[in-house]
Design a protein around this motif. Structure first.
Motif, short mmCIF file in Angstrom:
data_model
loop_
_atom_site.label_atom_id
_atom_site.label_comp_id
_atom_site.label_asym_id
_atom_site.label_seq_id
_atom_site.Cartn_x
_atom_site.Cartn_y
_atom_site.Cartn_z
N ILE A 157 0.88 -1.17 0.00
CA ILE A 157 0.00 0.00 0.00
C ILE A 157 0.91 1.21 0.00
O ILE A 157 1.71 1.41 0.91
N THR A 178 0.56 7.13 -5.02
CA THR A 178 0.80 7.42 -6.43
C THR A 178 0.56 8.92 -6.61
O THR A 178 -0.38 9.47 -6.07
N HIS A 185 -2.83 9.64 -4.45
CA HIS A 185 -3.80 8.59 -4.17
C HIS A 185 -3.09 7.51 -3.37
O HIS A 185 -1.93 7.21 -3.63
N VAL A 218 -2.99 3.68 -2.75
CA VAL A 218 -3.45 2.52 -3.50
C VAL A 218 -2.80 1.24 -3.01
O VAL A 218 -1.71 1.25 -2.44
N THR A 268 -1.20 -2.02 -4.51
CA THR A 268 -0.62 -2.37 -5.80
C THR A 268 0.41 -3.48 -5.64
O THR A 268 0.87 -3.75 -4.53
N ASP A 313 3.38 5.20 -10.52
CA ASP A 313 2.11 5.72 -11.02
C ASP A 313 1.44 4.76 -11.99
O ASP A 313 0.55 5.13 -12.74
N PHE A 361 -2.64 -0.41 -10.54
CA PHE A 361 -2.91 -0.66 -9.13
C PHE A 361 -4.12 -1.57 -9.00
O PHE A 361 -4.89 -1.73 -9.96
N GLU A 409 -6.42 -1.46 -6.09
CA GLU A 409 -7.55 -0.75 -5.49
C GLU A 409 -7.10 0.60 -4.96
O GLU A 409 -6.03 0.72 -4.37
N ARG A 410 -7.94 1.61 -5.15
CA ARG A 410 -7.69 2.94 -4.59
C ARG A 410 -8.32 2.98 -3.21
O ARG A 410 -9.51 2.72 -3.04
N ILE A 411 -7.52 3.32 -2.19
CA ILE A 411 -7.95 3.23 -0.79
C ILE A 411 -8.23 4.60 -0.18
O ILE A 411 -8.99 4.71 0.77
N TRP A 421 -6.46 -5.46 3.51
CA TRP A 421 -5.24 -5.75 2.77
C TRP A 421 -4.11 -6.19 3.70
O TRP A 421 -3.33 -7.07 3.35
#
Length: 89
Positions: free
Chosen positions: A4, A7, A18, A20, A22, A29, A32, A34-36, A60
């Motif tokens: 985690i 980006t 953000h 994320v 990944t 950048d 990924f 999921e955007r958290i 996660w």
């Protein structure tokens, strides 16, 4: 391995990040899973500078994801702010 991390987005000299989940080998950048949440270091006083989905971060981490050092610091900062808000209410 899943990590985690941040980006970068935003304009030149106006960073916006953000948070994320990944794959560790993907670019900063790049792709990924999921955007958290997000982190805005130059947020005005009336804007949210940090928003996290703590349930997704917990999910996660239970599945083996590691936090980057910066995200770990932001999570501590966020939980401390949430605790202070809850205590004031």
């Amino acid at each position: 391995m899943v990590v985690i991390r941040l980006t970068r987005g935003g304009a030149k000299k106006r960073p916006f990040y953000h948070i994320v989940a990944t794959d560790k080998q993907s670019r900063r950048d790049g792709r990924f899973i999921e955007r958290i949440g997000f982190y805005n270091p130059v947020a005005a006083a009336n804007e949210n500078g940090l928003v996290l989905s703590m349930d997704r971060i917990g999910y996660w981490q239970q599945n083996g994801a590691q936090l980057s050092p910066t995200v770990e610091r932001l999570v501590r900062q966020y939980t401390k702010a949430q605790a202070a808000t809850a205590a004031a209410a």
